[in-house]
Design a protein around this motif. Structure first.
Motif, short mmCIF file in Angstrom:
data_model
loop_
_atom_site.label_atom_id
_atom_site.label_comp_id
_atom_site.label_asym_id
_atom_site.label_seq_id
_atom_site.Cartn_x
_atom_site.Cartn_y
_atom_site.Cartn_z
N ILE A 108 -10.44 14.95 -10.02
CA ILE A 108 -10.02 14.75 -8.62
C ILE A 108 -10.98 15.47 -7.67
O ILE A 108 -11.44 14.91 -6.68
CB ILE A 108 -8.57 15.27 -8.39
N LEU A 109 -11.31 16.72 -8.01
CA LEU A 109 -12.19 17.50 -7.13
C LEU A 109 -13.58 16.87 -7.02
O LEU A 109 -14.11 16.72 -5.92
CB LEU A 109 -12.32 18.93 -7.65
N SER A 110 -14.16 16.48 -8.15
CA SER A 110 -15.52 15.97 -8.05
C SER A 110 -15.55 14.58 -7.41
O SER A 110 -16.46 14.25 -6.66
CB SER A 110 -16.24 15.98 -9.40
N PHE A 111 -14.50 13.78 -7.65
CA PHE A 111 -14.44 12.45 -7.04
C PHE A 111 -14.28 12.56 -5.52
O PHE A 111 -14.96 11.88 -4.75
CB PHE A 111 -13.26 11.68 -7.65
N THR A 112 -13.41 13.45 -5.10
CA THR A 112 -13.18 13.64 -3.66
C THR A 112 -14.46 14.15 -3.00
O THR A 112 -14.83 13.73 -1.90
CB THR A 112 -12.03 14.64 -3.44
N GLU A 113 -15.14 15.05 -3.68
CA GLU A 113 -16.38 15.59 -3.13
C GLU A 113 -17.46 14.51 -3.04
O GLU A 113 -18.18 14.41 -2.04
CB GLU A 113 -16.85 16.73 -4.03
N ASP A 114 -17.55 13.69 -4.09
CA ASP A 114 -18.54 12.60 -4.06
C ASP A 114 -18.32 11.68 -2.87
O ASP A 114 -19.25 11.10 -2.34
CB ASP A 114 -18.43 11.73 -5.33
N GLN A 115 -17.05 11.52 -2.47
CA GLN A 115 -16.75 10.57 -1.41
C GLN A 115 -16.52 11.26 -0.07
O GLN A 115 -16.06 10.64 0.90
CB GLN A 115 -15.53 9.75 -1.80
N ALA A 116 -16.86 12.54 0.00
CA ALA A 116 -16.57 13.32 1.21
C ALA A 116 -17.25 12.75 2.45
O ALA A 116 -16.69 12.80 3.55
CB ALA A 116 -16.98 14.77 1.00
N ALA A 117 -18.44 12.22 2.29
CA ALA A 117 -19.21 11.78 3.46
C ALA A 117 -18.69 10.47 4.04
O ALA A 117 -19.09 10.08 5.13
CB ALA A 117 -20.67 11.64 3.08
N ARG A 118 -17.78 9.79 3.36
CA ARG A 118 -17.28 8.51 3.89
C ARG A 118 -16.26 8.76 4.99
O ARG A 118 -15.55 9.75 4.98
CB ARG A 118 -16.60 7.72 2.77
N ASP A 119 -16.18 7.81 5.93
CA ASP A 119 -15.28 7.99 7.07
C ASP A 119 -13.81 7.91 6.70
O ASP A 119 -12.96 8.50 7.32
CB ASP A 119 -15.56 6.89 8.11
N ASP A 120 -13.52 7.14 5.68
CA ASP A 120 -12.14 6.88 5.30
C ASP A 120 -11.34 8.16 5.07
O ASP A 120 -11.86 9.14 4.56
CB ASP A 120 -12.20 6.09 3.98
N GLN A 121 -10.05 8.13 5.43
CA GLN A 121 -9.18 9.28 5.19
C GLN A 121 -8.83 9.44 3.71
O GLN A 121 -8.44 10.50 3.27
CB GLN A 121 -7.87 9.08 5.95
N PHE A 122 -8.96 8.33 2.98
CA PHE A 122 -8.63 8.36 1.56
C PHE A 122 -9.87 8.01 0.73
O PHE A 122 -10.75 7.30 1.19
CB PHE A 122 -7.53 7.33 1.25
N THR A 123 -9.88 8.49 -0.49
CA THR A 123 -10.95 8.10 -1.41
C THR A 123 -10.65 6.69 -1.93
O THR A 123 -9.57 6.15 -1.69
CB THR A 123 -10.98 9.04 -2.63
#
Ligand SMILES: [Fe+2]
Ligand SMILES: [Fe+2]
Length: 320
Positions: free
Chosen positions: A289-304
């Protein structure tokens, strides 16, 4: 400063960016119209990703991988997600960049991790169990691999020093449960031993970083069987290894995935084995969960996006 993969955002839409990346594999595919294209697996120390290259012409001589490449990447969008297309690539001319600098690694300090591993070993009291771990973990030809290999191809701890970090997390969790539930010293010895060894065979199942491949032995036999098999053989070299301890430790290794459908041939049959299974799952799930959320941190979306192993997407709005 040169741009890193995890810094690419919507601000870069329709721009062509120059990045230096580690190319680890090229997979040639064919489109519906029969034209071939290729998926390039690349990484830097922040992220791994796939770049699609549309005009791929297979060469007579395949490039030797892994290779450091200078890339021109076009940032596009597909179904509201950023999509990276490779426009140009060539072997880098920057001689000062090394493979180590582009490999994704654990954030934990490798020397400190080795010290902590020793600390957990010192909690084991029974001589024959200490000897088993000494020979299988702390001696070569195993120790260096155990301390550097990844613990997975995808999902969790799929980076350099992954087995070491993951094993330390699980050792910490199982020790805490053992203390809370007041297990006996012999139970603690067996629990620590099966934890040290549960993913040991990933040093045989996977090729070393930065390769993304599994070995032939890994694909044919898997880390659960290989781990139990090597452990049984090693137990046989230790005079008078206690039979009950052997069965319990082996069941812990074989049962650590916790269910037949997750690849375990038997279920955990002791409280130690069940603690290991739960702690292993906790470490893997949380890291994914942590690494996936971090990978997608730069996206605008509120959710991964949906994280497939957890069956849901994750809210990013609360991360500050
Ligand atoms: Fe495993
Ligand atoms: Fe594990």
């Amino acid at each position: 400063m040169t741009l890193k993969l995890n810094q690419i955002t919507r601000e870069h839409l329709n721009q062509e960016l120059k990045l230096t990346l580690l190319l680890t594999s090229i997979e040639i595919k064919s489109a519906r119209n029969g034209k071939s294209y290729a998926d390039f697996q690349v990484q830097d120390q922040t992220q791994k990703t796939t770049l699609r290259f549309w005009d791929y012409q297979p060469h007579n001589s395949e490039p030797e991988l892994p290779m450091i490449v200078d890339c021109a990447i076009l940032v596009g969008e597909y179904r509201e997600q950023l999509q990276l297309t490779l426009k140009k690539w060539e072997s880098t001319t920057q001689t000062e960049i090394t493979v180590d600098q582009l490999v994704r690694s654990s954030r934990w300090n490798p020397e400190k991790m080795q010290g902590w591993l020793r600390d957990y070993y010192e909690y084991i009291e029974a001589e024959h169990i200490r000897e088993l771990i000494q020979r299988m973990v702390f001696e070569e030809p195993f120790y260096e691999k155990y301390c550097t290999y990844p613990a997975a191809k995808t999902v969790h701890h799929n980076f350099m020093y992954g087995i070491l970090q993951h094993t330390l997390e699980v050792l910490k969790y199982v020790k805490m449960v053992a203390g809370t539930k007041k297990l006996t010293q012999r139970q603690v010895d067996r629990l620590l031993a099966m934890t040290f060894l549960h993913d040991w065979a990933k040093i045989i199942e996977y090729e070393p970083v930065p390769s993304e491949s599994m070995t032939v032995e890994g694909r044919m036999l898997g880390h659960i069987f290989i781990g139990a098999h090597h452990t049984r053989n090693m137990m046989d070299t230790i005079p008078n290894f206690d039979d009950t301890d052997a069965l319990i430790i082996l069941n812990g290794i074989l049962g650590h995935h916790g269910a037949y459908e997750w690849g375990s041939p038997v279920l955990p049959k002791t409280v130690e084995a069940q603690i290991l299974h739960q702690a292993d799952k906790l470490s893997g799930d949380i890291e994914s969960i942590l690494s996936f959320t971090e990978d997608q941190a730069a996206r605008d979306d509120q959710f991964t996006d949906k994280l497939w192993n957890m069956g849901t997407d994750y809210f990013k709005g609360g991360i500050t």
